[in-house]
Design a protein around this motif. Structure first.
Motif, PDB file in Angstrom:
ATOM      1  N   GLN A   1       0.836  -1.203   0.000  1.00  0.00           N
ATOM      2  CA  GLN A   1       0.000   0.000   0.000  1.00  0.00           C
ATOM      3  C   GLN A   1       0.873   1.255   0.000  1.00  0.00           C
ATOM      4  OE1 GLN A   1      -2.259  -0.564   3.560  1.00  0.00           O
ATOM      5  NE2 GLN A   1      -3.591  -2.125   2.690  1.00  0.00           N
ATOM      6  N   TRP A   2       1.843   1.262   0.899  1.00  0.00           N
ATOM      7  CA  TRP A   2       2.681   2.464   1.025  1.00  0.00           C
ATOM      8  C   TRP A   2       3.701   2.579  -0.102  1.00  0.00           C
ATOM      9  CZ3 TRP A   2       1.140   6.372   3.633  1.00  0.00           C
ATOM     10  CH2 TRP A   2       0.318   6.198   4.751  1.00  0.00           C
ATOM     11  N   ALA A   3       4.055   1.448  -0.706  1.00  0.00           N
ATOM     12  CA  ALA A   3       4.978   1.513  -1.844  1.00  0.00           C
ATOM     13  C   ALA A   3       4.347   2.295  -2.991  1.00  0.00           C
ATOM     14  CB  ALA A   3       5.351   0.106  -2.301  1.00  0.00           C
ATOM     15  N   LEU A   4       3.095   1.991  -3.307  1.00  0.00           N
ATOM     16  CA  LEU A   4       2.426   2.710  -4.387  1.00  0.00           C
ATOM     17  C   LEU A   4       2.112   4.143  -3.984  1.00  0.00           C
ATOM     18  CD1 LEU A   4       0.108   0.104  -6.103  1.00  0.00           C
ATOM     19  CD2 LEU A   4       2.226   1.089  -6.921  1.00  0.00           C
ATOM     20  N   TYR A   5       1.826   4.354  -2.701  1.00  0.00           N
ATOM     21  CA  TYR A   5       1.636   5.722  -2.219  1.00  0.00           C
ATOM     22  C   TYR A   5       2.899   6.549  -2.480  1.00  0.00           C
ATOM     23  CZ  TYR A   5       0.710   9.587   1.028  1.00  0.00           C
ATOM     24  OH  TYR A   5       0.520  10.832   1.585  1.00  0.00           O
ATOM     25  N   ALA A   6       4.044   5.979  -2.104  1.00  0.00           N
ATOM     26  CA  ALA A   6       5.315   6.680  -2.321  1.00  0.00           C
ATOM     27  C   ALA A   6       5.593   6.881  -3.800  1.00  0.00           C
ATOM     28  CB  ALA A   6       6.452   5.894  -1.668  1.00  0.00           C
TER      29      ALA A   6
ATOM     30  N   GLY B   1      11.302   8.853  10.552  1.00  0.00           N
ATOM     31  CA  GLY B   1      10.185   8.930  11.488  1.00  0.00           C
ATOM     32  C   GLY B   1       8.984   8.137  11.020  1.00  0.00           C
ATOM     33  N   SER B   2       8.704   8.185   9.726  1.00  0.00           N
ATOM     34  CA  SER B   2       7.574   7.427   9.174  1.00  0.00           C
ATOM     35  C   SER B   2       7.825   5.924   9.256  1.00  0.00           C
ATOM     36  CB  SER B   2       7.324   7.839   7.717  1.00  0.00           C
ATOM     37  OG  SER B   2       6.996   9.204   7.639  1.00  0.00           O
ATOM     38  N   THR B   3       9.080   5.526   9.099  1.00  0.00           N
ATOM     39  CA  THR B   3       9.428   4.112   9.244  1.00  0.00           C
ATOM     40  C   THR B   3       9.078   3.606  10.636  1.00  0.00           C
ATOM     41  OG1 THR B   3      11.242   4.280   7.644  1.00  0.00           O
ATOM     42  CG2 THR B   3      11.339   2.456   9.209  1.00  0.00           C
ATOM     43  N   LEU B   4       9.489   4.351  11.652  1.00  0.00           N
ATOM     44  CA  LEU B   4       9.251   3.921  13.024  1.00  0.00           C
ATOM     45  C   LEU B   4       7.768   3.949  13.365  1.00  0.00           C
ATOM     46  CD1 LEU B   4      12.228   5.606  14.933  1.00  0.00           C
ATOM     47  CD2 LEU B   4      12.150   3.451  13.668  1.00  0.00           C
ATOM     48  N   PHE B   5       7.086   4.983  12.925  1.00  0.00           N
ATOM     49  CA  PHE B   5       5.660   5.110  13.210  1.00  0.00           C
ATOM     50  C   PHE B   5       4.882   3.933  12.624  1.00  0.00           C
ATOM     51  CE2 PHE B   5       1.389   6.833  12.941  1.00  0.00           C
ATOM     52  CZ  PHE B   5       1.287   7.629  14.082  1.00  0.00           C
ATOM     53  N   THR B   6       5.198   3.578  11.388  1.00  0.00           N
ATOM     54  CA  THR B   6       4.481   2.485  10.728  1.00  0.00           C
ATOM     55  C   THR B   6       4.850   1.138  11.316  1.00  0.00           C
ATOM     56  OG1 THR B   6       4.456   3.772   8.703  1.00  0.00           O
ATOM     57  CG2 THR B   6       3.952   1.442   8.492  1.00  0.00           C
ATOM     58  N   ALA B   7       6.092   0.982  11.763  1.00  0.00           N
ATOM     59  CA  ALA B   7       6.490  -0.279  12.385  1.00  0.00           C
ATOM     60  C   ALA B   7       5.643  -0.557  13.623  1.00  0.00           C
ATOM     61  CB  ALA B   7       7.968  -0.238  12.749  1.00  0.00           C
ATOM     62  N   VAL B   8       5.321   0.487  14.369  1.00  0.00           N
ATOM     63  CA  VAL B   8       4.465   0.302  15.540  1.00  0.00           C
ATOM     64  C   VAL B   8       3.077  -0.145  15.098  1.00  0.00           C
ATOM     65  CG1 VAL B   8       3.392   1.423  17.526  1.00  0.00           C
ATOM     66  CG2 VAL B   8       5.750   1.979  16.913  1.00  0.00           C
ATOM     67  N   THR B   9       2.521   0.539  14.103  1.00  0.00           N
ATOM     68  CA  THR B   9       1.160   0.234  13.660  1.00  0.00           C
ATOM     69  C   THR B   9       1.051  -1.139  13.012  1.00  0.00           C
ATOM     70  OG1 THR B   9       0.749   2.586  13.290  1.00  0.00           O
ATOM     71  CG2 THR B   9      -0.743   1.042  12.232  1.00  0.00           C
TER      72      THR B   9
ATOM     73  N   GLY C   1       8.943   5.657   3.966  1.00  0.00           N
ATOM     74  CA  GLY C   1       9.135   5.270   5.361  1.00  0.00           C
ATOM     75  C   GLY C   1       8.131   4.231   5.800  1.00  0.00           C
ATOM     76  N   CYS C   2       6.889   4.424   5.400  1.00  0.00           N
ATOM     77  CA  CYS C   2       5.855   3.448   5.752  1.00  0.00           C
ATOM     78  C   CYS C   2       6.121   2.102   5.091  1.00  0.00           C
ATOM     79  CB  CYS C   2       4.479   3.985   5.353  1.00  0.00           C
ATOM     80  SG  CYS C   2       3.956   5.412   6.328  1.00  0.00           S
ATOM     81  N   LEU C   3       6.650   2.137   3.875  1.00  0.00           N
ATOM     82  CA  LEU C   3       7.020   0.896   3.184  1.00  0.00           C
ATOM     83  C   LEU C   3       8.105   0.153   3.953  1.00  0.00           C
ATOM     84  CD1 LEU C   3       7.172  -1.008   0.714  1.00  0.00           C
ATOM     85  CD2 LEU C   3       8.729   0.642  -0.342  1.00  0.00           C
ATOM     86  N   ILE C   4       9.152   0.864   4.341  1.00  0.00           N
ATOM     87  CA  ILE C   4      10.256   0.234   5.076  1.00  0.00           C
ATOM     88  C   ILE C   4       9.771  -0.272   6.434  1.00  0.00           C
ATOM     89  CG2 ILE C   4      12.500   0.645   6.157  1.00  0.00           C
ATOM     90  CD1 ILE C   4      12.956   2.794   3.947  1.00  0.00           C
ATOM     91  N   GLY C   5       8.955   0.550   7.105  1.00  0.00           N
ATOM     92  CA  GLY C   5       8.469   0.151   8.417  1.00  0.00           C
ATOM     93  C   GLY C   5       7.583  -1.070   8.373  1.00  0.00           C
ATOM     94  N   ALA C   6       6.760  -1.165   7.331  1.00  0.00           N
ATOM     95  CA  ALA C   6       5.839  -2.302   7.234  1.00  0.00           C
ATOM     96  C   ALA C   6       6.537  -3.568   6.768  1.00  0.00           C
ATOM     97  CB  ALA C   6       4.693  -1.942   6.284  1.00  0.00           C
ATOM     98  N   ILE C   7       7.203  -3.485   5.608  1.00  0.00           N
ATOM     99  CA  ILE C   7       7.823  -4.694   5.050  1.00  0.00           C
ATOM    100  C   ILE C   7       9.093  -5.067   5.810  1.00  0.00           C
ATOM    101  CG2 ILE C   7       9.012  -5.635   3.040  1.00  0.00           C
ATOM    102  CD1 ILE C   7       7.000  -4.432   1.264  1.00  0.00           C
ATOM    103  N   GLY C   8       9.962  -4.088   6.052  1.00  0.00           N
ATOM    104  CA  GLY C   8      11.220  -4.383   6.738  1.00  0.00           C
ATOM    105  C   GLY C   8      10.991  -4.967   8.119  1.00  0.00           C
TER     106      GLY C   8
END
Length: 409
Positions: free
Chosen positions: A48-53, A217-225, A357-364
């Motif tokens: 989702q976030w990959a296409l957003y980016a 910051g977006s990476t960390l935020f998304t990793a929590v979610t 960031g959301c992509l890295i946080g979610a997939i990574g």
């Protein structure tokens, strides 16, 4: 009718409320209806976030040439409002992944246009206050939407997605009433910009470093979610979640989504508070150490996430992560809109950093959690943040060099 700025703020609140209702309910829909685990949640959220980016970064090449950027906001907002809620019509992981991923492409058109509109104000102090109110508005959507998920999810897993449709549609009605940004500027706009040329130059120098801080910051935020939510599932199922500590014996056994919604509320509240403070102070402007300090604090919070079983400790950590993300977002946004000719383009890149960031946080984080156990990526976050800070210092050096070169002609 409300004045244009207030309609704009209300639309931002409603649309982010809609997004968070869908996104916060998404991992638990994957766990409880689709039968997935942290890996599936991470991959779908990451897609989702990959296409957003991707849409954000590609659109940066042409959005600045649009006669009225709000048209993009209407198209993007309407797309999300229709597609994301429809994803739960059929309980199939491929169907769900396809519709939610297509739906998440659409806000990449909505948010840059909205930020560009509010960033058209030429006076830096007034612009910063408007950005603060704008950010508080959409962050309040982030903060209050977990309440809706908390209440609606136990009734029926589809209700948060229905709430996303209703509030998204209301936001589009408000956006359709907004005037062109040129009608909101004072006659002496160019003179005001000329008087603040030095502020613009210093902001330009900090821009690249601020973009990277936002990605982090977006990476960390998304990793929590996307991933720590699964840690909550693990702890509750094992009887290992406590209010303060295990020695007190207050074991928490309710649905994990209830506890995690509370943590998400606190995290988003920290984000809103950061925007409010930064919009009414100037000590943070052009001071990199402020960004670095908050990112280091977030890294420490992630290390604590890796071993704590206390809901209260988790709440403190979520407040730190939310505040850090809010600081990075506001700085990146404020520096992105200083040049009126390139603000829409740069805000699109700014949103691209959010998406990456959301992509890295979610997939990574999702994949590392799947391979090595959920606590592992959280325990190793300080090293990741340290590397990011080194890269930001390098980009700050490049930014100042570019500004000096431009000044020499």
């Amino acid at each position: 009718m409300l004045k244009p700025h207030y309609r704009h703020f209300a639309a931002a609140f409603l649309f982010d409320f809609a997004m968070v209702c869908g996104l916060l309910a998404s991992p638990f829909y994957i766990y409880n209806v689709l039968g997935g685990q942290a890996g599936m949640s991470g991959v779908i959220t990451g897609a989702q976030w990959a296409l957003y980016a991707l849409v954000s970064l590609l659109s940066a090449q042409y959005v600045g040439r649009l006669a009225n950027g709000l048209v993009m906001a209407l198209i993007g907002g309407t797309g999300f409002t229709i597609l994301f809620p429809l994803a739960v019509a059929i309980p199939n992981p491929y169907y769900y992944a396809a519709l939610t991923t297509a739906g998440m492409m659409c806000p990449a058109m909505f948010w840059p246009a909205m930020q560009s509109w509010v960033g058209a104000e030429p006076d830096p102090k007034t612009r910063t206050k408007h950005l603060a109110l704008y950010n508080v508005s959409w962050t309040l959507g982030l903060t209050l939407a977990p309440f809706a998920t908390w209440i609606l999810s136990p009734i029926d897993y589809r209700l948060p997605f229905l709430a996303a449709f209703v509030t998204g549609a209301a936001a589009m009605v408000l956006v359709a009433t907004l005037p062109h940004e040129s009608r909101m500027m004072a006659p002496d706009a160019e003179q005001t910009r000329a008087l603040n040329a030095e502020h613009t130059k210093r902001s330009e120098a900090h821009l690249f470093a601020a973009w990277l801080s936002l990605l982090l910051g977006s990476t960390l935020f998304t990793a929590v979610t996307a991933v720590f939510s699964y840690r909550m599932e693990e702890l509750v199922r094992a009887g290992g979640l406590f209010f303060v500590r295990s020695a007190d014996g207050i074991q928490l056994t309710a649905e994990p989504v209830v506890y995690f919604s509370g943590l998400a509320l606190i995290m988003n509240g920290g984000r809103a508070g950061a925007s409010l403070v930064m919009g009414h102070t100037h000590v943070w402007q052009h001071r990199f150490w402020v960004l670095a300090g908050f990112q280091a604090a977030a890294a420490g919070a992630f290390w604590v996430f890796s071993f704590t079983t206390s809901l209260m400790v988790m709440a403190v950590c979520c407040a730190i992560v939310g505040t850090s993300t809010g600081v990075c977002f506001f700085a990146s946004q404020a520096y992105s809109v200083v040049d009126p000719r390139r603000k829409h383009q740069r805000v699109a890149i700014h949103e691209g950093m959010v998406g990456l960031g959301c992509l890295i946080g979610a997939i990574g984080y999702g994949l590392f959690a799947e391979w090595f156990g959920t606590p592992w990526p959280f325990a190793h976050t300080p090293q990741f943040v340290a590397l990011g800070l080194v890269c930001q210092v390098f980009l700050l050096h490049l930014g100042f060099r570019a500004v000096r070169r431009a000044a020499l002609g």
